[in-house]
Design a protein around this motif. Structure first.
Motif, mmCIF file in Angstrom:
data_model
loop_
_atom_site.group_PDB
_atom_site.id
_atom_site.type_symbol
_atom_site.label_atom_id
_atom_site.label_comp_id
_atom_site.label_asym_id
_atom_site.label_seq_id
_atom_site.Cartn_x
_atom_site.Cartn_y
_atom_site.Cartn_z
ATOM 1 N N SER A 5 8.105 0.280 -2.470
ATOM 2 C CA SER A 5 6.685 0.019 -2.648
ATOM 3 C C SER A 5 6.004 -0.036 -1.284
ATOM 4 C CB SER A 5 6.476 -1.277 -3.422
ATOM 5 O OG SER A 5 6.651 -2.374 -2.563
ATOM 6 N N GLU A 6 6.726 -0.553 -0.305
ATOM 7 C CA GLU A 6 6.203 -0.624 1.047
ATOM 8 C C GLU A 6 5.881 0.790 1.554
ATOM 9 O OE1 GLU A 6 7.001 -3.711 3.256
ATOM 10 O OE2 GLU A 6 5.577 -2.807 4.636
ATOM 11 N N ARG A 8 5.601 3.523 -0.229
ATOM 12 C CA ARG A 8 4.602 4.187 -1.062
ATOM 13 C C ARG A 8 3.203 3.770 -0.651
ATOM 14 N NH1 ARG A 8 6.232 2.697 -6.288
ATOM 15 N NH2 ARG A 8 4.947 0.855 -5.949
ATOM 16 N N GLU A 9 3.030 2.461 -0.472
ATOM 17 C CA GLU A 9 1.702 1.965 -0.106
ATOM 18 C C GLU A 9 1.253 2.527 1.231
ATOM 19 O OE1 GLU A 9 -0.755 0.108 -1.485
ATOM 20 O OE2 GLU A 9 0.388 0.502 -3.305
ATOM 21 N N ARG A 10 2.177 2.558 2.179
ATOM 22 C CA ARG A 10 1.788 3.035 3.507
ATOM 23 C C ARG A 10 1.447 4.516 3.474
ATOM 24 N NH1 ARG A 10 4.629 0.015 8.480
ATOM 25 N NH2 ARG A 10 4.862 -1.999 7.491
ATOM 26 N N GLU A 20 -9.123 5.238 0.234
ATOM 27 C CA GLU A 20 -8.857 3.802 0.387
ATOM 28 C C GLU A 20 -10.087 3.096 0.932
ATOM 29 O OE1 GLU A 20 -5.922 1.749 0.246
ATOM 30 O OE2 GLU A 20 -5.067 3.268 -1.090
ATOM 31 N N GLU A 23 -12.851 2.866 -1.669
ATOM 32 C CA GLU A 23 -12.535 1.866 -2.691
ATOM 33 C C GLU A 23 -12.671 0.458 -2.150
ATOM 34 O OE1 GLU A 23 -9.576 4.415 -5.597
ATOM 35 O OE2 GLU A 23 -8.741 2.802 -4.371
ATOM 36 N N LEU A 24 -12.290 0.303 -0.873
ATOM 37 C CA LEU A 24 -12.427 -1.022 -0.257
ATOM 38 C C LEU A 24 -13.906 -1.417 -0.213
ATOM 39 C CD1 LEU A 24 -11.119 -3.395 1.240
ATOM 40 C CD2 LEU A 24 -11.415 -2.112 3.361
ATOM 41 N N ARG A 62 -15.174 -7.999 9.565
ATOM 42 C CA ARG A 62 -13.926 -8.604 10.005
ATOM 43 C C ARG A 62 -12.883 -8.515 8.874
ATOM 44 N NH1 ARG A 62 -11.666 -13.697 10.233
ATOM 45 N NH2 ARG A 62 -13.399 -14.511 9.015
ATOM 46 N N ILE A 63 -13.323 -8.805 7.661
ATOM 47 C CA ILE A 63 -12.411 -8.743 6.527
ATOM 48 C C ILE A 63 -11.872 -7.320 6.348
ATOM 49 C CG2 ILE A 63 -12.237 -8.987 4.021
ATOM 50 C CD1 ILE A 63 -12.375 -11.635 5.407
ATOM 51 N N GLU A 66 -9.254 -6.695 8.699
ATOM 52 C CA GLU A 66 -8.010 -7.387 8.329
ATOM 53 C C GLU A 66 -7.288 -6.641 7.215
ATOM 54 O OE1 GLU A 66 -8.274 -11.597 7.567
ATOM 55 O OE2 GLU A 66 -9.418 -11.929 9.411
ATOM 56 N N VAL A 67 -8.080 -6.100 6.267
ATOM 57 C CA VAL A 67 -7.445 -5.339 5.182
ATOM 58 C C VAL A 67 -6.773 -4.102 5.751
ATOM 59 C CG1 VAL A 67 -7.858 -3.996 3.098
ATOM 60 C CG2 VAL A 67 -8.999 -6.196 3.408
ATOM 61 N N ALA A 70 -3.695 -4.982 7.221
ATOM 62 C CA ALA A 70 -2.706 -5.357 6.216
ATOM 63 C C ALA A 70 -2.094 -4.132 5.562
ATOM 64 C CB ALA A 70 -3.361 -6.252 5.153
ATOM 65 N N ARG A 71 -2.757 -2.981 5.671
ATOM 66 C CA ARG A 71 -2.165 -1.768 5.093
ATOM 67 C C ARG A 71 -0.907 -1.351 5.852
ATOM 68 N NH1 ARG A 71 -7.545 1.448 5.229
ATOM 69 N NH2 ARG A 71 -8.635 0.587 3.428
ATOM 70 N N GLY A 72 -0.804 -1.799 7.103
ATOM 71 C CA GLY A 72 0.405 -1.493 7.870
ATOM 72 C C GLY A 72 0.435 -0.079 8.408
ATOM 73 N N GLN B 55 -3.956 -7.124 -0.143
ATOM 74 C CA GLN B 55 -3.420 -5.869 0.399
ATOM 75 C C GLN B 55 -1.962 -6.048 0.817
ATOM 76 O OE1 GLN B 55 -5.029 -2.827 0.584
ATOM 77 N NE2 GLN B 55 -3.027 -2.057 1.258
ATOM 78 N N ARG B 59 1.450 -4.348 -0.760
ATOM 79 C CA ARG B 59 2.462 -3.651 0.026
ATOM 80 C C ARG B 59 3.860 -4.165 -0.300
ATOM 81 N NH1 ARG B 59 1.302 -4.175 6.105
ATOM 82 N NH2 ARG B 59 3.508 -4.603 6.241
ATOM 83 N N TRP B 67 -8.430 0.287 -11.377
ATOM 84 C CA TRP B 67 -9.884 0.152 -11.605
ATOM 85 C C TRP B 67 -10.143 0.055 -13.094
ATOM 86 C CZ3 TRP B 67 -13.484 -0.522 -7.845
ATOM 87 C CH2 TRP B 67 -13.036 -0.355 -6.531
ATOM 88 N N ARG B 77 -11.967 -3.556 -9.249
ATOM 89 C CA ARG B 77 -10.518 -3.389 -9.054
ATOM 90 C C ARG B 77 -9.827 -4.647 -9.572
ATOM 91 N NH1 ARG B 77 -7.758 -0.208 -4.321
ATOM 92 N NH2 ARG B 77 -9.194 -1.287 -2.932
#
Lengths: 908, 114
Positions: A5-6, A8-10, A20, A23-24, A62-63, A66-67, A70-72, B55, B59, B67, B77
């Protein structure tokens, strides 16, 4: 699971970054809107509601950051950005980028290609299971002057029976046969193999099975295995191949199996294997014998696990000493006199043969070239670093951290190396596809050469090494302290310090030295090739066609039958228009052709003790028609040619080659002397003449020692003595001397031959000139490859010299201007530059000469009549490099002489 | 995450999110409200901090997002717990219980000690 999953997400985050982000945005604005509505319900004004919602949310941007963190994917995104910048920067500097990339591509490409070749041929194990335990079994007889020291049937059987060191043992004998079935007869390379041979190799057949001992017992014939290529190419991949009867030299033989596509043993062109129990040889000689002077078979063995080659040799030596107990034809004294002992060598060495030296030379050249390209790339980097120093200083003073700069330079280097490496791989691919210009028969295992994983690994490793190295170079020169001071100073002084200049000079000297060493190597090879070309061939290669005519034993079973055939063929060929002469000699005595070893025999002068090995040298035995020497242009040195009286009588006449006569009789006239052969016992032959020498298998192997018997058709042989029939003219090499272009005769000759017998095969139809050229093809190619490497190195070295000089002139233009203003003549300035170039070149030449002295002795095996420290080659290269270096200084020197003092001073 | 709440709260925030999502799938705004309600405003967490946390958890494979349309007919979402997330919640709960037990013991010893 977690890792999946790690990943895949990255990956998703990277690939669909724009989505992304969208959507964010949508998600966060949904949140803020909901909060705003909530606040509205609490009675706030619309503006206040939204303001409060944003405060509670805590800073939208800022958020978002941070997101994103967090996506890495942050490091990767940064890398992508750095790479984009690097591309742009490099694209702006083609003068740096293109030569650097080309240099890297060259170094990596050449190294990879050569490594792949060397790996496939020399390093990689043979394609059999546990191939490191496979050995070649033979003998050494240091005091017997034998040309071949393999096995005999007797020794093989004795060893196989009694040895403790081997798991299995097999033997084979290479030969040629004609396939006479179908419409087109075809000559193929074959091996007669003992049934156990395939067990030794642990090979498996593609179809059917291998020949076994029972095949021979059942039919008297061996059972035949054919190669995959033959199966597909000649027999159309016939699914019913196993059990099909084919015709070998007009005799039907049953195919019992088809070999694997990769199975090429013992030679890469072996097409057919015939089961052949070596005991069969005993029948011919009337009982078991050791036959230690006829060691014509090759032996292969598989060592038991844990047994070393030395142990195996000791084991076999023990058995050598027991040979006299088993066989009647050998005594302990005889063995002692010969110095006979066993020789066990890795099978790979036998297969690879004599190309080892040439390949290692290529590998060495590639290594040198890699060093040269590294030196060159480093030099280019240093020049660029100097050019960029000001920009870097400005960036640093504007706050760019060392880490940031480091990343940037690393990115650039990696990018350069990645593209250069890719180009290099493409280069290697092309070189491998073209097989470096080698023909398959020039190098064994050439078919196994592919750009494989090892090659790709090496290329990747070299790329990494180069990349790290270059990044270090650029970092080192960019991050040196003391830049603030430089920024304060003028541009004129903001250039390389003394130290850096020294580094670059050392690099250039290194490059010149490497080029010098390589050039000396190739000069030696060129001298050697020149010597080969100058060798007195001993015959006239012009306007002559030659081919081998192999006469099968069925229906030409004895000497008279075969002789009548040749007589008729030669008579008809002489009648062809344009033919001046048509003659024949046995393959063994024909120059520059591979000789089956069993044509060798030992010759002794009758008036000397026969048992003395030194007095009985090895020689090739063959037949020649009376007109052969004249047709070939081989001069008669002493005595006379063959006449009818020579084939028969008490002491049939023979002709010796000059080399053999020399070893038998020294400078004395051999005519009238008598000689005898080991194989024909007491029978004596009268020497009637001596002819000039011709080279044997290859030009660099020197002249052949040969005994020519008369081929007088029809034969007048004394059948009672059975002397001459031992040499039934089976493999006759024809020569047709003509006034026309030789190849224009081929069709007419073939037609004539097929009129006599439609199933006869003309083999290796070629001109004598071509035969000579082929014999020198490998030395020529080796020389050319080495020369190409050396020339490239020289070119890079010259560019290096030019770069350093022109840079020095630019850097010192103000100083030179001042000097000119003070009265120094421009010519003197130019001389100064030339002197600098000369010094660099001399330094390089000195180091290069020393390196060459140390290294060229490894070339000895490849050199023909040229000393590894040949003064001509050394001197010529030194002079050449010196001249080239002076030429490279021409432009910078001219520039130095033309410096305008006013402008130079103003710039200051 | 606000600076005041410190690093201790990152794990806590994740625990709260996992707990909230174990009830039903919900969107970020719903989560924020639910957590505020559950913790009775004890944790001074800016609502935005939820999103980096979500997020990270995505991960790690604890939550999935998709959605969907809300009851008010808006696109949002939604996050839902995966089975790995459920296991993680159990682990976190256990860890938390052990930690708070330990802390309570320490505090009790201090208060009622000799």
């Amino acid at each position: 699971m977690r890792l999946l999953s790690e990943v895949r997400e990255r990956v998703r985050a990277l690939l669909f970054r724009w989505r992304e982000e969208r959507e964010l945005d949508e998600e966060l604005s949904f949140h803020v809107e909901m909060a705003t509505e909530e606040n509205l319900r609490r009675g706030m004004s619309r503006e206040e509601a939204r303001r409060q919602a944003l405060i509670a949310f805590g800073g939208l941007d800022r958020i978002k950051e941070e997101v994103r963190d967090a996506r890495g994917t942050r490091p990767l995104e940064d890398l992508a950005r750095d790479l984009r910048f690097a591309v742009r920067r490099l694209a702006r500097e083609p003068g740096f980028t293109i030569p650097t990339m080309a240099t890297i591509a060259l170094g990596i490409g050449v190294c990879t290609a050569v490594f792949v070749l060397v790996n496939a041929v020399l390093l990689r194990p043979l394609p059999y299971p546990a191939a490191d335990r496979l050995v070649d079994i033979g003998h050494a007889a240091p005091r017997a002057e034998l040309m071949v020291t393999g096995l005999s049937a007797g020794t093989f059987l004795h060893y196989r029976e009694n040895s403790r060191a081997f798991e299995a043992m097999g033997t084979y004998l290479e030969d040629f046969r004609a396939l006479t079935d179908l419409e087109a007869p075809e000559q193929v390379r074959i091996a007669l193999v003992s049934p156990g041979l395939f067990t030794v190799l642990h090979a498996t057949p593609y179809l059917g099975r291998f020949p076994v001992a029972a095949d021979a017992e059942a039919s008297g014939r061996g059972g035949v295995l054919i190669s995959y290529d033959l199966w597909v190419g000649r027999y159309g991949a016939d699914p019913a191949m196993v059990g099909r009867t084919i015709e070998i030299d007009r005799r039907p033989e049953v195919v019992v199996g088809v070999a694997q596509p990769v199975f090429h043993f013992p030679h890469h062109e072996t097409q057919l294997w015939i089961g052949w129990p070596p005991e069969k040889l005993f029948a011919r000689f009337g009982g078991p014998r050791a036959d230690v002077r006829g060691l014509f078979l090759s032996g292969v063995g598989r060592l038991r696990g844990g047994v070393s080659r030395a142990e195996a040799e000791r084991d076999l030596d023990r058995l050598v000493r027991t040979l006299p107990d088993v066989y009647p034809d050998v005594t302990a004294e005889q063995l002692e006199k010969m110095g006979l002992h066993a020789a066990v060598t890795p099978l790979k060495e036998t297969v690879v043969g004599n190309v080892r030296a040439a390949l290692l030379l290529l590998l060495g050249t590639a290594g040198f070239l890699l060093l040269v390209t590294w030196a060159n790339a480093t030099n280019l980097y240093l020049v660029r670093a100097e050019r960029q120093r000001r920009a870097v200083v400005v960036e640093r003073s504007l706050g760019a951290t060392s880490g940031r700069l480091a990343r940037r330079f690393t990115c650039e280097s990696l990018l350069l190396v990645a593209i250069g490496g890719a180009l290099g791989l493409a280069l290697a691919h092309v070189a491998v596809e073209l097989r470096f210009g080698f023909e398959p028969e020039q190098i064994p295992r050439l078919r196994e050469v592919t750009l494989d994983r090892a090659g790709l690994g090496l290329a990747a490793g070299l790329c990494l090494l180069t990349g790290v190295f270059l990044a270090a170079v650029s970092l080192q020169s960019a991050l040196r302290p003391g830049h603030a001071a430089l920024l304060a100073g003028g541009i004129g002084r903001m250039t390389a310090g003394r130290k850096e200049g020294t580094t670059r000079r050392i690099l250039v000297v290194t490059q010149v030295a490497l080029a010098c060493t390589l050039l000396i190597g190739s000069a030696l090879m060129a001298r050697s090739y020149w010597r080969l070309k100058q060798v007195d061939l001993g015959f006239e290669p012009e306007r002559a066609l030659t081919f081998l005519l192999s006469v099968p034993s069925d229906p030409y079973s004895d000497y008279p039958a075969a002789a009548r055939l040749h007589d008729e063929l030669l008579g008809r060929l002489r009648d062809l228009p344009g033919v001046e002469a048509a003659e024949a000699a046995t393959l063994s005595t024909f120059p520059l052709t591979p000789v089956p070893d069993y044509y060798n025999d030992r010759v002794a002068a009758l008036d000397r003790a026969f048992t003395d090995s030194a007095a009985a040298p090895d020689a090739v035995i063959g037949l020649a028609t009376p007109g052969y020497f004249r047709a070939m242009g081989i001069p008669m040195r002493q005595g006379r040619g063959f006449q009818a009286i020579d084939a028969g009588g008490d002491a049939p006449g023979v002709i010796l080659s000059a080399a053999l006569a020399r070893s038998l009789f020294g400078a004395e006239d051999p005519t009238g002397r008598r000689v005898r052969l080991t194989s024909t016992g007491d029978l004596a032959y009268t020497v009637i003449g001596m002819v000039g020498d011709v080279p044997s298998r290859a030009i660099d192997e020197g002249p052949a020692r040969a005994v020519y018997f008369p081929n007088l058709y029809p034969a007048r042989v004394d059948t009672a003595t059975s002397a001459v029939p031992a040499y039934t003219p089976r493999d006759e090499q024809y020569i047709v001397r003509t006034s026309l272009p030789p190849t224009s005769l081929v069709a007419a000759i073939r037609h004539t031959i097929h009129e006599v017998d439609p199933k006869l095969v003309m083999i290796r139809v070629t001109t004598l000139e071509e035969l000579v050229a082929d014999s020198m093809a490998r030395p020529r190619l080796t020389m050319l490859l080495l020369f190409a490497g050396a020339a490239t190195a020289l070119l890079l070295g010259v560019i290096g010299i030019y770069g350093v000089l022109s840079y020095a002139v630019r850097r010192r233009s103000s100083e030179l201007g001042v000097r000119i203003a003070l009265g120094a003549s421009p010519a003197r300035m130019a001389r100064m530059v030339v002197r600098q170039s000369a010094l660099l070149a001399l330094g390089g030449i000195a180091v290069g000469l020393i390196a060459a002295f140390a290294l060229t002795r490894f070339l000895r095996a490849l050199l023909y009549e040229v000393s590894p420290s040949d003064p001509v080659a050394f001197l010529a290269v030194a002079v050449l490099i010196f001249a080239v270096a002076l030429a490279a200084s021409y432009l910078p020197a001219r520039r130095a002489g033309r410096i305008d003092p006013v402008r130079a001073l103003k710039a200051e | 995450m606000s600076d005041r709440s410190g690093e201790l709260l990152q794990g806590t925030l994740e625990l709260l999110v996992l707990r909230a999502l174990s009830l039903e799938p919900m969107h970020g705004w719903g989560l924020a409200q639910r957590i505020e309600g559950m913790s009775r405003d004890v944790f001074q967490v800016s609502q935005g901090s939820l999103y980096p946390a979500l997020q990270r958890m995505k991960r790690k494979g604890w939550v999935r997002s998709e959605w969907r349309v809300t009851e008010n007919n808006r696109r949002a979402r939604y996050y839902r717990l995966t089975s790995a997330g459920e296991r993680q919640l159990e682990r976190e709960k256990e860890k938390w219980a052990r930690a708070s037990q330990a802390v309570n013991r320490v505090l009790g010893w201090e208060a009622g000690g000799p």
